[in-house]
Design a protein around this motif. Structure first.
Motif, PDB file in Angstrom:
ATOM      1  N   ARG A  97     -24.320 -10.245  21.444  1.00 13.83           N
ATOM      2  CA  ARG A  97     -24.953  -9.127  22.143  1.00 13.83           C
ATOM      3  C   ARG A  97     -24.024  -8.646  23.259  1.00 13.83           C
ATOM      4  NH1 ARG A  97     -27.490 -10.789  18.396  1.00 13.83           N
ATOM      5  NH2 ARG A  97     -29.685 -10.368  17.933  1.00 13.83           N
ATOM      6  N   LEU A  98     -23.181  -7.650  22.955  1.00 17.43           N
ATOM      7  CA  LEU A  98     -22.268  -7.016  23.902  1.00 17.43           C
ATOM      8  C   LEU A  98     -21.333  -8.039  24.557  1.00 17.43           C
ATOM      9  CD1 LEU A  98     -22.166  -3.974  24.314  1.00 17.43           C
ATOM     10  CD2 LEU A  98     -23.222  -4.297  26.545  1.00 17.43           C
ATOM     11  N   ASN A  99     -20.790  -8.940  23.721  1.00 19.43           N
ATOM     12  CA  ASN A  99     -19.828  -9.919  24.226  1.00 19.43           C
ATOM     13  C   ASN A  99     -18.472  -9.250  24.438  1.00 19.43           C
ATOM     14  OD1 ASN A  99     -21.172 -12.131  21.734  1.00 19.43           O
ATOM     15  ND2 ASN A  99     -21.920 -11.816  23.800  1.00 19.43           N
ATOM     16  N   ARG A 100     -17.929  -9.389  25.641  1.00 17.14           N
ATOM     17  CA  ARG A 100     -16.637  -8.780  25.959  1.00 17.14           C
ATOM     18  C   ARG A 100     -15.538  -9.830  25.922  1.00 17.14           C
ATOM     19  NH1 ARG A 100     -13.085  -8.614  29.920  1.00 17.14           N
ATOM     20  NH2 ARG A 100     -11.832  -6.727  30.272  1.00 17.14           N
ATOM     21  N   LEU A 101     -14.424  -9.519  25.217  1.00 22.13           N
ATOM     22  CA  LEU A 101     -13.258 -10.373  25.169  1.00 22.13           C
ATOM     23  C   LEU A 101     -12.025  -9.519  25.405  1.00 22.13           C
ATOM     24  CD1 LEU A 101     -15.254 -11.215  22.536  1.00 22.13           C
ATOM     25  CD2 LEU A 101     -13.665 -13.137  22.516  1.00 22.13           C
ATOM     26  N   GLU A 102     -10.999 -10.118  25.924  1.00 18.40           N
ATOM     27  CA  GLU A 102      -9.717  -9.425  26.022  1.00 18.40           C
ATOM     28  C   GLU A 102      -8.778 -10.045  24.998  1.00 18.40           C
ATOM     29  OE1 GLU A 102      -6.206  -8.892  29.260  1.00 18.40           O
ATOM     30  OE2 GLU A 102      -8.227  -8.373  29.919  1.00 18.40           O
ATOM     31  N   VAL A 103      -8.378  -9.236  24.039  1.00 26.45           N
ATOM     32  CA  VAL A 103      -7.505  -9.697  22.959  1.00 26.45           C
ATOM     33  C   VAL A 103      -6.175  -8.966  23.090  1.00 26.45           C
ATOM     34  CG1 VAL A 103      -7.221  -9.913  20.455  1.00 26.45           C
ATOM     35  CG2 VAL A 103      -9.500 -10.117  21.481  1.00 26.45           C
ATOM     36  N   ASN A 104      -5.185  -9.645  23.643  1.00 23.62           N
ATOM     37  CA  ASN A 104      -3.859  -9.048  23.818  1.00 23.62           C
ATOM     38  C   ASN A 104      -3.941  -7.730  24.591  1.00 23.62           C
ATOM     39  OD1 ASN A 104      -3.022 -11.212  22.262  1.00 23.62           O
ATOM     40  ND2 ASN A 104      -3.013 -10.013  20.363  1.00 23.62           N
ATOM     41  N   HIS A 105      -4.653  -7.780  25.723  1.00 22.72           N
ATOM     42  CA  HIS A 105      -4.791  -6.628  26.618  1.00 22.72           C
ATOM     43  C   HIS A 105      -5.604  -5.495  25.993  1.00 22.72           C
ATOM     44  CE1 HIS A 105      -1.890  -8.695  29.086  1.00 22.72           C
ATOM     45  NE2 HIS A 105      -1.009  -8.689  28.092  1.00 22.72           N
ATOM     46  N   ILE A 106      -6.331  -5.789  24.928  1.00 18.39           N
ATOM     47  CA  ILE A 106      -7.253  -4.828  24.316  1.00 18.39           C
ATOM     48  C   ILE A 106      -8.672  -5.311  24.628  1.00 18.39           C
ATOM     49  CG2 ILE A 106      -8.093  -3.814  22.155  1.00 18.39           C
ATOM     50  CD1 ILE A 106      -5.290  -4.468  20.986  1.00 18.39           C
ATOM     51  N   GLU A 107      -9.517  -4.427  25.117  1.00 18.62           N
ATOM     52  CA  GLU A 107     -10.908  -4.790  25.390  1.00 18.62           C
ATOM     53  C   GLU A 107     -11.716  -4.711  24.102  1.00 18.62           C
ATOM     54  OE1 GLU A 107     -12.930  -4.146  29.345  1.00 18.62           O
ATOM     55  OE2 GLU A 107     -11.698  -2.353  29.202  1.00 18.62           O
ATOM     56  N   VAL A 108     -12.298  -5.848  23.740  1.00 16.85           N
ATOM     57  CA  VAL A 108     -13.070  -5.933  22.501  1.00 16.85           C
ATOM     58  C   VAL A 108     -14.513  -6.303  22.853  1.00 16.85           C
ATOM     59  CG1 VAL A 108     -13.328  -7.077  20.275  1.00 16.85           C
ATOM     60  CG2 VAL A 108     -11.036  -6.627  21.182  1.00 16.85           C
ATOM     61  N   PHE A 109     -15.446  -5.537  22.315  1.00 10.62           N
ATOM     62  CA  PHE A 109     -16.863  -5.828  22.479  1.00 10.62           C
ATOM     63  C   PHE A 109     -17.441  -6.204  21.112  1.00 10.62           C
ATOM     64  CE2 PHE A 109     -15.982  -3.213  26.155  1.00 10.62           C
ATOM     65  CZ  PHE A 109     -16.735  -3.813  27.165  1.00 10.62           C
ATOM     66  N   VAL A 110     -18.156  -7.310  21.079  1.00 13.90           N
ATOM     67  CA  VAL A 110     -18.796  -7.769  19.852  1.00 13.90           C
ATOM     68  C   VAL A 110     -20.302  -7.609  20.023  1.00 13.90           C
ATOM     69  CG1 VAL A 110     -19.181  -9.733  18.308  1.00 13.90           C
ATOM     70  CG2 VAL A 110     -16.935  -9.388  19.372  1.00 13.90           C
ATOM     71  N   ASP A 111     -20.924  -6.890  19.087  1.00 11.28           N
ATOM     72  CA  ASP A 111     -22.355  -6.607  19.207  1.00 11.28           C
ATOM     73  C   ASP A 111     -22.991  -6.633  17.824  1.00 11.28           C
ATOM     74  OD1 ASP A 111     -24.381  -5.649  21.374  1.00 11.28           O
ATOM     75  OD2 ASP A 111     -24.802  -4.410  19.629  1.00 11.28           O
ATOM     76  N   TYR A 112     -24.301  -6.860  17.834  1.00  9.18           N
ATOM     77  CA  TYR A 112     -25.049  -6.973  16.577  1.00  9.18           C
ATOM     78  C   TYR A 112     -25.641  -5.638  16.133  1.00  9.18           C
ATOM     79  CZ  TYR A 112     -28.381  -8.967  13.221  1.00  9.18           C
ATOM     80  OH  TYR A 112     -29.081  -9.277  12.088  1.00  9.18           O
ATOM     81  N   CYS A 113     -25.287  -4.560  16.777  1.00  7.59           N
ATOM     82  CA  CYS A 113     -25.877  -3.244  16.496  1.00  7.59           C
ATOM     83  C   CYS A 113     -25.846  -2.950  14.995  1.00  7.59           C
ATOM     84  CB  CYS A 113     -25.105  -2.173  17.264  1.00  7.59           C
ATOM     85  SG  CYS A 113     -25.615  -0.500  16.858  1.00  7.59           S
ATOM     86  N   HIS A 114     -27.006  -2.558  14.422  1.00  2.00           N
ATOM     87  CA  HIS A 114     -27.073  -2.356  12.974  1.00  2.00           C
ATOM     88  C   HIS A 114     -28.033  -1.234  12.577  1.00  2.00           C
ATOM     89  CE1 HIS A 114     -30.375  -5.029  14.058  1.00  2.00           C
ATOM     90  NE2 HIS A 114     -31.009  -4.592  12.991  1.00  2.00           N
ATOM     91  N   ASN A 115     -28.562  -0.470  13.549  1.00  2.00           N
ATOM     92  CA  ASN A 115     -29.450   0.628  13.176  1.00  2.00           C
ATOM     93  C   ASN A 115     -29.116   1.866  14.017  1.00  2.00           C
ATOM     94  OD1 ASN A 115     -30.900   0.408  15.719  1.00  2.00           O
ATOM     95  ND2 ASN A 115     -32.019  -1.332  14.842  1.00  2.00           N
ATOM     96  N   PRO A 116     -29.551   3.043  13.591  1.00  2.00           N
ATOM     97  CA  PRO A 116     -29.193   4.276  14.307  1.00  2.00           C
ATOM     98  C   PRO A 116     -29.606   4.289  15.779  1.00  2.00           C
ATOM     99  CG  PRO A 116     -29.980   4.802  12.107  1.00  2.00           C
ATOM    100  CD  PRO A 116     -30.219   3.342  12.294  1.00  2.00           C
ATOM    101  N   PRO A 117     -30.825   3.901  16.151  1.00  2.00           N
ATOM    102  CA  PRO A 117     -31.165   3.920  17.582  1.00  2.00           C
ATOM    103  C   PRO A 117     -30.265   2.987  18.394  1.00  2.00           C
ATOM    104  CG  PRO A 117     -33.154   3.759  16.249  1.00  2.00           C
ATOM    105  CD  PRO A 117     -32.012   3.547  15.329  1.00  2.00           C
TER     106      PRO A 117
END
Length: 958
Positions: A750-770
Motif C-alpha cells: 500500500r503505497l510503499n516507497r523505495l529508492e532504486v538507483n536514485h529512481i523513486e518507486v512506489f508499490v501499490d495494490y491499486c486494481h480498479n478505476p476509482p
C-alpha cells in the motif's frame, strides 16, 4: 399415499429445482441473524400456485399439522394455511416447510422470507433461519423433495421414512442435554458461542475472554483432577485419608486376586472397572466366590487398563450430588431401570411400553435412555423369580439393571432440597479434595435426609464431567437450572465475554485504514487481531498469509486467546457468500462505495453494492458507532441503517454543502473528523458537539507524503473516528498517526516507497478505476511537490494491471484513467486470469489507454509485458534518476524482492547492458545542458522547446 394427483402440463417437467444453497453464519443482506439461502426455480410451476393443485394443501397439512401455527403475513395463527388455500407460490411453501421440519426436531425457527430473483421469472430466493446449519440444509432439501412429491408423486419417496431419517440425523448432530443447557444459559446472557467440532466442544466468549466446554468439562477443569477421578482406587484412598466415608477397596488384575480381596474386605462386595464410566461393567451385591469370578471378566472388559476394583457393598439408595465451583448445585436419586407390573402385560411387553416414552432415546440424545434387554438383564429378572414372558403382579417392581445410571435406562428423582447439611458438606469436601470444578459425587446411603455418618453409607465414586440431564430433566420433581452456576464459574457476574470488533469495508482504503487503526490501538497496549486481503495478523505478526477478508478469517481471529481487540476488513464477496463471521460489530467503518466488482453475484449497480456494504452498519448495536464518509452520497445514506451513533469524516472545505451538513449534525451533539485550513496547512480536527479538538497537520503525517496522498488523509480520518469511538485518548491517536508510515513492514503493498538507483518507486495494490484515479491524483501532487527542486522534467512511468473477473468496460476505464497521469504505461497481467484467455485483460487495459491518448491525455506510449516480474524490470529500466515509477502489483512480496535484487545488482556493478537505464523523454544530461542554456539565455521560446509535450512513442535504450 395419493399417486394419481393431477399434475400440470407444459414444455418442461413440473418440478421445483434447487439451483443453489448458501449458509449465512452471521448478519447478511437478508437477515440480521444466521440464515439458509436457497435459490429455487419453479419452472412451469410458476403458473401453478397452491390453490390450483388438487389435494396439495390437504396432504401437506396432514403430514405437517404444525404448519397451522405459522402466522405468515396475516399475523395470526393459521395465516399460512389461509395463504395456501387462497393460492401462494411453491417457493413460499418451501420456506415454511423447511421451518416446520426444523420445528419437528426441536429447533424453534420461525423467521423466513421468499423473494423473486429480479429479472428471472420463476426463480426465487428462499431464506429461513436455522440453529444447526447441517440440519437447516437437510430441512431445505427435504422441503424441496416434499413439495415436488405433492405436485407429482414420486414412487420411491416415503415421507414417513424420510422424516425418520431426518429426525435421526438431527438428533445425531444436536448437542446433548448438558451442553445444550450451558449454551442456552450463555445465550441468555448475550455470551457468544461457537461450535468447534462436530461433537460437544464449544467456545463461549471471544478472544482473550474465551472459555471452552466439552459437555460439562470446562477450561477450568484440571486434567490432573480428571485423572485422579478416573482412578477409583486412588480416589477412595484420598477421600478416606481425609476422613470421608468410603467403602473398603482394593485394586486387582486377576480373578484369583479379586476373590482374595473380597475375602479380606468381607462379603457382599462390588466388582467394577477401575477407570470405567456410565456404570458399565459394575457388578453389585456379590455374595460368594462364584459371583466374584463371574463378575471379574465383565468389569475387566470395561477397564481401559485392565485393572478391576473390589470394594465393600454399601446398601441403600443411589444419590448423585452435583458440585459446581465447590458448592452443591443439585441432588438426584437415581433409580435403576425397571418396569412396574400391571397384572396384564409380560416383562418384555412392559419394557417395550416403557421405551415407547418419547422422552427416551438412544444413548444421551434425549432426557431418558431406552432400556436395553441383554443377557445381564435376563439374569437379573430370573433372580427375581421371573422370565421375560412372565406377567408380574400388579405394582410389582422388576429391576432390569443393578445400577441407577441414566445411561442404562434409569430414572431420576430430584432431591435437591431434601439433603441433610452434613451430607452436602461431605460431597462438597470430596469435590475439593479431588480438585474438580464440576463434579458428580455418588452417594450410597439409606436416606439422604439423614447424616450418612450415623445411618451408614459412603461415597462410592467421584465423576468428572457428570451429566446434567438427571437434574435438568428429572423424571420426578422440579428441574434444577444448574447451567447458571457453570456459566457463573466461567464468566462471573460483570466479567466481559466479548472483545470489541471493528468492521472496515468500502471499495478502496479498507486495508490501510485497518492497519492505521490497529497501529493506534497497539500503542495503547492492545493485542489486536486483524484480518485483511494480505492475511491474518495477531499482535502485528502475520500468522496466515492469504486473502483473509471473509467471515471464516474473522472467526479465526475471535478464537485466538491473545486477541483483546479485533479489526476486521470485510469484503463484499464474504458478505454475499457467508454474511459476517460474528453477530455484531461495535464499530463499523465505511470508506466509500465505488464501481468495482459490478456484474458479479447479482450486484450490477452501485446502489446494490452499497446495500451489501451497509450490512456492517446494520450490525452496529445501539451503543456502537458507525464511521461514515460524508463525501460519498451512498455512504452518507447509510446513517438511516445505523442503530448506534454516527461519526462523520470529510475532506471537503468548510464552505461546502457536505460540511454544512456535518456542522448541523455536530450542533445536535454529533461527532465528526474534518479538515480545517490554517496558515500552516490543513489540520485534522475532531469535533464532538460544539467542541473542536485539533489533532494533527496532514502534511506532517508520514503516510500522506507531505499531504499529497489525499486517500491516506481520508484513511487517517476514518481510523481517528474509530479509535476515538473505542475510547482512545487524543494523544495516543495523534502519536499513532505520526508513527504510522507506508513502509513495506507496516503497510505491505500500500503505497510503499523505495529508492532504486536514485529512481523513486512506489508499490501499490491499486486494481480498479476509482483507486487508479486516487493514485493518479497522488502522483500529480507528489511530482508537483518535487518538480520545483528537480533539475529536469520528472517522468512518470506506471505499471498497471486489471483483475480478469471485472467487466470489459471497467478494465478499459482503468487504462484510460492511468493514461491521464502517466507518461508511459507498462501493462501486465495477474497470475490468476480468472477465466479469461491469456493476454485479454492486458489488451483491454491497453485499449482503454490508447483511446484516451487519442483524446490528448498525458500518456505517449503503452507497452504490454504480461509477466509481472518482467514488467517490473521493464518499467524501472525505462526511468532515469529522479523519475517516478509506480508499480500496481499483484504479488507485492515478490515485486519487493525483485526490486531489492535489482538494487543489489546495480550496487555490485553486475548489471548487464540490457539493464542500463533509459529515458522515455530525453537523456538526462542533454536535458540538464539545455536547461542551463535556457537559464542563461532567458529565452521563453527556448524554454518551451526544452520541455515539449510530445505525442510520439517514447524511446528507450533497449
Amino acid at each position: 399415499m395419493t399417486t394419481d394427483r393431477p399434475v400440470p402440463t407444459g414444455p418442461a417437467a413440473p418440478e421445483l429445482r434447487l439451483l443453489e444453497q448458501r449458509v449465512y453464519r452471521g448478519p447478511n443482506i437478508w437477515s440480521y441473524e444466521p440464515a439458509i439461502h436457497l435459490v429455487v426455480d419453479l419452472g412451469v410451476l410458476e403458473g401453478y400456485p397452491s390453490d390450483t393443485l388438487p389435494g396439495f394443501t390437504d396432504q401437506l397439512i396432514e403430514w405437517l399439522p404444525g404448519l397451522d401455527g405459522h402466522t405468515c403475513s396475516r399475523g395470526h395463527r393459521g395465516g399460512f394455511i389461509e395463504r395456501l388455500r387462497e393460492g401462494t407460490w411453491l417457493g413460499h411453501v418451501t420456506e415454511h416447510v423447511a421451518l416446520q421440519l426444523q420445528q419437528e426436531v426441536g429447533h424453534d425457527m420461525r423467521r423466513g422470507k421468499t423473494r423473486m430473483v429480479k429479472g428471472e421469472t420463476g426463480v426465487y430466493n428462499v431464506v429461513y433461519s436455522f440453529t444447526d446449519e447441517r440440519v437447516g440444509l437437510a430441512a431445505g432439501e427435504l422441503a424441496v423433495r416434499l413439495v415436488n412429491h405433492l405436485v407429482r408423486a414420486e414412487e420411491e419417496f416415503d415421507f414417513v421414512e424420510a422424516m425418520e431419517h431426518f429426525q435421526l440425523r438431527a438428533q445425531r448432530l444436536s448437542f446433548g442435554p448438558s451442553t445444550a443447557a450451558i449454551i442456552e444459559e450463555a445465550a441468555s446472557r448475550d455470551i457468544p458461542w461457537t461450535r468447534l467440532n462436530e461433537h460437544s466442544l464449544v467456545q463461549l466468549g471471544q478472544g482473550v475472554h474465551a472459555q471452552r466446554i466439552r459437555a460439562t468439562m470446562t477450561s477450568r477443569t484440571s486434567a490432573l483432577a480428571v485423572d485422579i477421578a478416573g482412578d477409583k482406587n486412588l480416589t477412595t484412598r484420598l477421600l478416606g485419608s481425609a476422613g470421608l466415608p468410603v467403602p473398603k477397596a482394593e485394586s486387582v488384575r486377576t480373578a484369583d486376586a479379586a476373590v482374595s480381596a473380597a475375602r479380606r474386605i468381607g462379603y457382599p462386595v462390588v466388582v467394577k472397572p477401575l477407570d470405567g464410566n456410565h456404570g458399565r461393567g459394575v457388578c453389585l451385591n456379590l455374595h460368594d466366590e462364584n459371583d466374584v469370578r463371574a463378575a471379574f471378566p465383565v468389569a475387566e472388559g470395561q477397564s481401559k487398563r485392565g485393572v478391576v476394583q473390589v470394594e465393600s457393598f454399601i446398601t441403600g439408595r443411589d444419590y448423585r450430588c452435583l458440585i459446581i465451583g465447590g458448592r452443591m448445585a443439585a441432588i438426584a436419586e437415581r433409580v435403576p431401570a425397571h418396569v412396574i407390573g400391571d397384572g396384564t402385560h409380560t416383562v418384555a411387553e412392559l419394557v417395550e411400553m416403557t421405551n415407547a416414552d418419547p422422552r427416551r432415546g438412544v444413548g444421551h440424545e434425549k432426557v431418558l435412555t431406552r432400556i436395553k434387554v441383554d443377557d445381564t438383564a435376563v439374569g437379573l429378572v430370573r433372580e427375581q423369580g421371573l422370565e421375560l414372558d412372565d406377567v408380574p403382579k400388579p405394582d410389582q417392581m422388576v429391576r432390569l439393571v443393578r445400577t441407577g445410571n441414566m445411561s442404562t435406562g434409569g430414572i431420576s428423582v430430584d432431591r435437591t432440597f431434601d439433603a441433610h447439611p452434613d451430607n452436602i458438606e461431605i460431597a462438597e469436601e470430596a469435590a475439593r479434595l479431588i480438585g474438580l470444578d464440576v463434579a458428580g459425587i455418588d452417594f450410597i446411603c439409606p436416606d439422604i435426609t439423614a447424616p450418612v455418618r450415623e445411618t451408614g453409607g459412603a461415597i462410592c465414586e467421584v465423576n468428572a464431567a457428570p451429566g446434567f440431564r438427571m437434574h435438568t430433566h428429572p423424571t420426578v420433581g422440579e428441574p434444577q437450572f444448574i447451567a447458571k452456576p457453570v456459566v457463573d464459574l466461567l464468566f462471573p457476574p460483570g466479567a466481559p465475554s466479548r472483545v470489541p470488533i471493528v468492521a472496515v469495508t468500502g471499495t478502496n482504503g479498507k486495508t490501510t485504514t485497518s492497519r492505521m487503526l490497529a497501529h493506534i490501538m497497539k500503542g495503547l497496549g492492545r493485542k489486536v487481531g486483524m484480518t485483511s486481503t494480505d492475511g491474518i495478523v495477531i499482535d502485528e505478526r502475520l500468522v496466515i498469509k492469504a486473502d483473509a477478508s471473509g467471515p471464516r478469517s474473522a472467526r479465526m481471529v475471535l478464537q485466538n486467546p491473545r486477541v483483546d481487540l479485533a479489526v476486521m476488513e470485510v469484503a463484499r464477496g464474504g458478505i454475499l457468500r457467508e454474511g459476517l463471521g460474528y453477530d455484531r460489530n461495535d464499530v463499523a467503518i465505511v470508506t466509500n462505495v465505488q464501481p468495482d466488482h459490478l456484474g458479479m453475484r447479482g450486484i450490477n449497480t452501485l446502489e446494490q453494492l452499497a446495500k451489501v456494504k451497509a450490512v456492517v452498519v446494520e450490525a452496529v448495536p445501539r451503543d456502537g458507532y458507525a464511521i461514515l464518509n460524508a463525501d460519498d452520497d451512498l455512504v452518507r445514506a447509510m446513517r438511516r441503517r445505523c442503530s448506534g451513533t454516527v461519526v462523520w469524516f470529510s475532506l471537503q472545505p468548510p464552505d461546502s454543502d457536505v460540511r454544512q451538513f456535518i456542522d448541523e449534525q455536530c450542533r445536535r451533539g454529533g461527532r465528526a473528523v474534518v479538515l480545517e485550513p490554517t496558515d500552516r496547512g490543513e489540520m485534522i480536527v475532531l469535533r464532538q458537539g460544539r467542541r473542536s479538538m485539533p489533532l494533527a497537520w496532514t502534511h506532517l503525517l508520514p503516510s500522506t507524503f507531505g499531504g499529497a496522498a489525499r486517500m491516506n488523509i481520508a484513511n487517517a480520518m476514518a481510523a481517528t473516528g474509530a479509535a476515538f469511538a473505542l475510547g482512545a485518548p487524543l494523544h495516543d491517536i495523534r502519536q499513532g498517526l505520526r508513527t504510522f508510515n507506508t513502509s513495506y513492514y507496516q503497510s505491505p503493498g500500500r503505497l510503499n516507497r523505495l529508492e532504486v538507483n536514485h529512481i523513486e518507486v512506489f508499490v501499490d495494490y491499486c486494481h480498479n478505476p476509482p483507486g487508479m484515479r486516487m493514485l493518479g491524483d497522488f502522483v500529480e501532487s507528489y511530482v508537483e511537490q518535487r518538480q520545483g527542486s528537480a533539475d529536469h522534467r520528472i517522468s512518470r512511468i506506471g505499471m498497471i494491471g486489471a483483475a480478469g473477473d471485472r467487466r470489459d468496460e471497467d478494465i478499459r476505464e482503468l487504462g484510460a484513467i492511468a493514461a491521464e497521469h502517466f507518461d508511459v504505461l507498462v501493462v501486465r497481467e495477474d497470475d490468476n486470469l480468472r477465466r479469461r484467455p491469456e493476454g485479454e485483460a492486458a489488451r483491454l487495459v491497453a485499449e482503454g489507454a490508447r483511446a484516451a491518448m487519442a483524446d490528448g491525455v498525458r500518456c505517449r506510449h503503452v507497452e504490454i509485458v504480461l509477466d509481472e516480474i518482467s514488467a517490473v524490470r521493464h518499467a524501472v529500466l525505462l526511468a532515469n534518476p529522479g523519475d517516478v515509477v509506480v508499480l500496481c502489483v499483484d504479488k507485492h512480496a515478490r515485486v519487493l524482492a525483485e526490486l531489492e535484487d535489482f538494487t543489489h545488482r546495480a550496487t555490485a556493478g553486475s548489471r548487464t547492458d540490457e539493464e542500463q537505464p533509459g529515458d522515455p523523454d530525453l537523456d538526462a544530461q542533454e536535458l540538464k545542458d539545455q536547461a542551463t542554456a535556457a537559464a542563461s539565455a532567458d529565452d521563453p521560446e527556448v524554454r518551451a522547446a526544452i520541455e515539449p509535450h510530445s505525442t510520439e512513442p517514447a524511446s528507450s535504450n533497449h
